[in-house]
Design a protein around this motif. Structure first.
Motif, PDB file in Angstrom:
ATOM      1  N   ALA A   1      40.143  32.495  47.123  1.00  0.00           N
ATOM      2  CA  ALA A   1      38.908  33.116  47.600  1.00  0.00           C
ATOM      3  C   ALA A   1      38.451  34.210  46.633  1.00  0.00           C
ATOM      4  O   ALA A   1      37.251  34.357  46.370  1.00  0.00           O
ATOM      5  N   ILE A   2      39.413  34.971  46.113  1.00  0.00           N
ATOM      6  CA  ILE A   2      39.086  36.013  45.126  1.00  0.00           C
ATOM      7  C   ILE A   2      38.480  35.381  43.879  1.00  0.00           C
ATOM      8  O   ILE A   2      37.461  35.844  43.349  1.00  0.00           O
ATOM      9  N   SER A   3      39.097  34.303  43.408  1.00  0.00           N
ATOM     10  CA  SER A   3      38.586  33.603  42.216  1.00  0.00           C
ATOM     11  C   SER A   3      37.165  33.120  42.449  1.00  0.00           C
ATOM     12  O   SER A   3      36.312  33.186  41.551  1.00  0.00           O
ATOM     13  N   TYR A   4      36.912  32.641  43.662  1.00  0.00           N
ATOM     14  CA  TYR A   4      35.562  32.178  43.979  1.00  0.00           C
ATOM     15  C   TYR A   4      34.569  33.339  43.956  1.00  0.00           C
ATOM     16  O   TYR A   4      33.471  33.221  43.371  1.00  0.00           O
ATOM     17  N   LEU A   5      34.915  34.452  44.571  1.00  0.00           N
ATOM     18  CA  LEU A   5      33.996  35.597  44.603  1.00  0.00           C
ATOM     19  C   LEU A   5      33.650  36.081  43.204  1.00  0.00           C
ATOM     20  O   LEU A   5      32.519  36.545  42.963  1.00  0.00           O
ATOM     21  N   LYS A   6      34.572  35.959  42.293  1.00  0.00           N
ATOM     22  CA  LYS A   6      34.333  36.412  40.916  1.00  0.00           C
ATOM     23  C   LYS A   6      33.282  35.566  40.206  1.00  0.00           C
ATOM     24  O   LYS A   6      32.751  35.985  39.170  1.00  0.00           O
ATOM     25  N   THR A   7      32.982  34.384  40.765  1.00  0.00           N
ATOM     26  CA  THR A   7      31.953  33.525  40.160  1.00  0.00           C
ATOM     27  C   THR A   7      30.558  33.854  40.694  1.00  0.00           C
ATOM     28  O   THR A   7      29.572  33.337  40.173  1.00  0.00           O
ATOM     29  N   ARG A   8      30.482  34.717  41.718  1.00  0.00           N
ATOM     30  CA  ARG A   8      29.203  35.026  42.337  1.00  0.00           C
ATOM     31  C   ARG A   8      28.578  36.273  41.726  1.00  0.00           C
ATOM     32  O   ARG A   8      29.193  37.342  41.691  1.00  0.00           O
ATOM     33  N   LYS A   9      27.340  36.127  41.273  1.00  0.00           N
ATOM     34  CA  LYS A   9      26.647  37.246  40.623  1.00  0.00           C
ATOM     35  C   LYS A   9      26.337  38.379  41.601  1.00  0.00           C
ATOM     36  O   LYS A   9      26.122  39.528  41.199  1.00  0.00           O
ATOM     37  N   GLU A  10      26.333  38.070  42.917  1.00  0.00           N
ATOM     38  CA  GLU A  10      26.012  39.090  43.915  1.00  0.00           C
ATOM     39  C   GLU A  10      27.207  39.983  44.257  1.00  0.00           C
ATOM     40  O   GLU A  10      27.065  40.963  44.991  1.00  0.00           O
ATOM     41  N   VAL A  11      28.381  39.641  43.737  1.00  0.00           N
ATOM     42  CA  VAL A  11      29.611  40.352  44.100  1.00  0.00           C
ATOM     43  C   VAL A  11      29.963  41.406  43.055  1.00  0.00           C
ATOM     44  O   VAL A  11      30.042  41.111  41.850  1.00  0.00           O
ATOM     45  N   ASP A  12      30.188  42.611  43.507  1.00  0.00           N
ATOM     46  CA  ASP A  12      30.698  43.676  42.649  1.00  0.00           C
ATOM     47  C   ASP A  12      32.199  43.427  42.478  1.00  0.00           C
ATOM     48  O   ASP A  12      32.994  43.781  43.358  1.00  0.00           O
ATOM     49  N   VAL A  13      32.584  42.809  41.387  1.00  0.00           N
ATOM     50  CA  VAL A  13      33.973  42.359  41.206  1.00  0.00           C
ATOM     51  C   VAL A  13      34.954  43.524  41.108  1.00  0.00           C
ATOM     52  O   VAL A  13      36.172  43.325  41.217  1.00  0.00           O
ATOM     53  N   LYS A  14      34.446  44.735  40.904  1.00  0.00           N
ATOM     54  CA  LYS A  14      35.330  45.902  40.866  1.00  0.00           C
ATOM     55  C   LYS A  14      35.609  46.443  42.266  1.00  0.00           C
ATOM     56  O   LYS A  14      36.433  47.338  42.432  1.00  0.00           O
ATOM     57  N   ASN A  15      34.938  45.873  43.242  1.00  0.00           N
ATOM     58  CA  ASN A  15      35.113  46.333  44.624  1.00  0.00           C
ATOM     59  C   ASN A  15      35.300  45.160  45.585  1.00  0.00           C
ATOM     60  O   ASN A  15      34.560  45.000  46.557  1.00  0.00           O
ATOM     61  N   ILE A  16      36.292  44.329  45.286  1.00  0.00           N
ATOM     62  CA  ILE A  16      36.707  43.258  46.189  1.00  0.00           C
ATOM     63  C   ILE A  16      37.899  43.772  46.987  1.00  0.00           C
ATOM     64  O   ILE A  16      38.898  44.219  46.424  1.00  0.00           O
ATOM     65  N   GLY A  17      37.792  43.745  48.305  1.00  0.00           N
ATOM     66  CA  GLY A  17      38.878  44.238  49.152  1.00  0.00           C
ATOM     67  C   GLY A  17      39.382  43.176  50.103  1.00  0.00           C
ATOM     68  O   GLY A  17      38.776  42.108  50.266  1.00  0.00           O
ATOM     69  N   LEU A  18      40.514  43.454  50.735  1.00  0.00           N
ATOM     70  CA  LEU A  18      41.116  42.534  51.702  1.00  0.00           C
ATOM     71  C   LEU A  18      41.257  43.232  53.047  1.00  0.00           C
ATOM     72  O   LEU A  18      41.679  44.389  53.111  1.00  0.00           O
ATOM     73  N   VAL A  19      40.898  42.519  54.106  1.00  0.00           N
ATOM     74  CA  VAL A  19      41.087  43.024  55.469  1.00  0.00           C
ATOM     75  C   VAL A  19      41.915  41.981  56.214  1.00  0.00           C
ATOM     76  O   VAL A  19      41.433  40.882  56.492  1.00  0.00           O
ATOM     77  N   GLY A  20      43.173  42.308  56.497  1.00  0.00           N
ATOM     78  CA  GLY A  20      44.064  41.347  57.133  1.00  0.00           C
ATOM     79  C   GLY A  20      44.449  41.769  58.531  1.00  0.00           C
ATOM     80  O   GLY A  20      44.835  42.923  58.758  1.00  0.00           O
ATOM     81  N   HIS A  21      44.337  40.838  59.470  1.00  0.00           N
ATOM     82  CA  HIS A  21      44.720  41.116  60.848  1.00  0.00           C
ATOM     83  C   HIS A  21      46.037  40.443  61.192  1.00  0.00           C
ATOM     84  O   HIS A  21      46.230  39.259  60.908  1.00  0.00           O
TER      85      HIS A  21
END
Length: 464
Positions: free
Chosen positions: A233-253
């Motif tokens: 999922a992280i790798s996918y987000l890095k391909t999106r121009k709308e994503v600030d790749v320096k601020n990808i976080g995880l929220v786990g329940h």
């Protein structure tokens, strides 16, 4: 992934009306557990001489469950969901025009008759769930875990279609979950996603492997396997121009909270993590605690019960062959559990079913991995900001014990950027509650405490 036997046409006079055609379509029924009625719907498809089925449980608003195999022959329908711990076997009654059979899940056995067609039930009021159209951008997405050769389907929400935004990935708790983490009539991840996106934080949430629109085998996956899905999922987000790749976080329940540190320690692209109702102790210890807390029968000697529970865990986690472990565990359960249940006048067939359920659960790859996994080992390695939230009335994951484990691990690792909060009167799903017991979840109108939602969003906004 699925191994499904071919449909066999049986030309018998009594059942020719059913057997001369396939059984594609919706089949539904209501089972009773005590005074509670539970609605089941199976959507069956006939493709290439094989059957596929998808199970929904409208009572709990659960859908998209994909059993491993579905077979129909000689008037007998078998839906084998061993990948998710369930099985249905029913025989067709031509006079009643229905399948009559048994639904099994763990140690539970329910009478369940299925008729053609779907059943609708009244939805409980869930005022926090957002109603479309949303005031933000939403997109259905699919990304690959190439190592496992599976596709993961989810939903990406962004504050706006244009721009660059911080994004968090939501990681669900144990058991097969859809992208909304639907449970007991609630959709906590839908509510959390909606709230965060409205605060300017993008969210990616996805169906667990083998669930909903995602492919893969959930039943044979471990916590480590799920962590690799999140890495994808992280790798996918890095391909999106709308994503600030320096601020990808995880929220786990829950289990997601022990997956998040494992992911963060295997990626350079995680900026922060939020642990919701996460554990901070060895899986074996949590298992022992929960086996006593949620046990549905009394015992005369608690010390002996715990000793035998630990012996069962030792057998499961040994380095012996699968056959040896199964044989030893079967013998142990027969020596340990059977006498207890027999003394309580439990019928032998029910005891056999209970032990069978215990064996299936204990022997799963997930169980063997989880029992030996200590999240504190991964938390200790974290060098990024960490927020840990637990509810004071959580009966599944004790707040004090587990937050002590999380805090000690962070201190030992030298992490100075963390915040640990025990939220008063909240349960495992962060609902405001009275008892915190599992049977209370569905009765509560609230899905996610506003206090918890604000705590999460405010902390994230401070870190980005």
């Amino acid at each position: 992934m699925k191994k499904i036997l071919a449909f066999v046409i049986v030309f018998t006079l009594s059942n020719i009306s059913l057997f001369s055609q396939d059984i594609s379509g919706d089949w539904s029924g209501i089972a009773k557990k005590g005074s509670k009625e539970i609605t089941f719907v199976f959507k069956i498809k006939h493709e290439n001489s094989k059957y596929l089925s998808t199970m929904s449980v409208p009572t709990f608003r659960v859908s998209g469950i994909k059993p491993t195999t579905t077979t129909f022959a000689n008037g007998k329908l078998i839906i084998d969901g061993s990948n998710v711990g369930m099985k249905y076997e029913g025989s067709f009654n031509s006079k009643a025009n229905q399948f009559e059979g048994i639904y099994k899940e763990g140690g539970v056995e329910l009478l369940l008759n299925l008729k053609k067609g779907s059943i609708k039930i009244d939805e409980a009021k869930r005022p926090q769930e957002p109603i479309k159209p949303y005031p933000y951008y939403e997109e259905e997405v699919v990304f690959k875990n190439n190592e496992a050769n599976i596709s993961l389907a989810g939903t990406l929400t962004l504050p706006n279609k244009n721009g660059k935004f911080p994004v968090v990935i939501l990681i669900s708790g144990s058991g097969p979950q859809d992208r909304d983490e639907t449970f007991m009539g609630h959709k906590p991840f839908l509510v959390l996603s909606d709230y965060l996106t409205k605060q300017g934080i993008g969210v990616l949430r996805f169906d667990d492997r083998g669930q909903g629109e995602s492919t893969g085998d959930f039943g044979n996956a471990t916590t480590e396997d799920f962590s690799k899905d999140v890495l994808s999922a992280i790798s996918y987000l890095k391909t999106r121009k709308e994503v600030d790749v320096k601020n990808i976080g995880l929220v786990g329940h829950s289990e997601g909270g022990i997956i998040a540190p494992l992911v963060a320690n295997n990626s350079k692209d995680v900026a922060f993590i939020v642990l919701l109702a996460s554990t901070g102790i060895l899986g074996e210890e949590l298992s022992v605690i929960q086996s006593k807390t949620f046990r549905q029968f009394p015992v005369k000697d608690e010390v002996a019960y715990e000793k035998n529970t630990r012996k069962a865990i030792a057998i499961v986690t040994s380095n012996k062959s699968d056959v040896e472990i199964e044989n030893e565990l079967t013998a142990h359960y027969n020596n340990f559990i059977r006498p207890i249940l027999t003394s309580l006048n439990v019928p032998e067939d029910k005891i056999n079913l209970f032990i069978e359920g215990q064996l299936k659960t204990s022997l799963k790859p997930w169980s063997r991995y989880f029992l030996q996994y200590n999240p504190a080992d991964e938390i200790e390695k974290l060098k990024i900001p960490v927020l840990s939230l637990n509810g004071s009335k959580d009966t599944q994951v004790n707040a004090k014990m587990n937050q002590d484990g999380i805090r000690n691990a962070l201190i030992k690792g030298g992490n100075k950027d963390y915040k640990i909060v025990e939220l008063e009167n909240l349960n495992h799903f962060f609902q405001e509650c009275k008892t915190g017991r599992m049977d209370e979840y569905r009765k509560i109108e609230q899905t996610f405490s506003p206090t918890a939602l604000k705590e999460i969003s405010s902390w994230i906004l401070q870190k980005i």
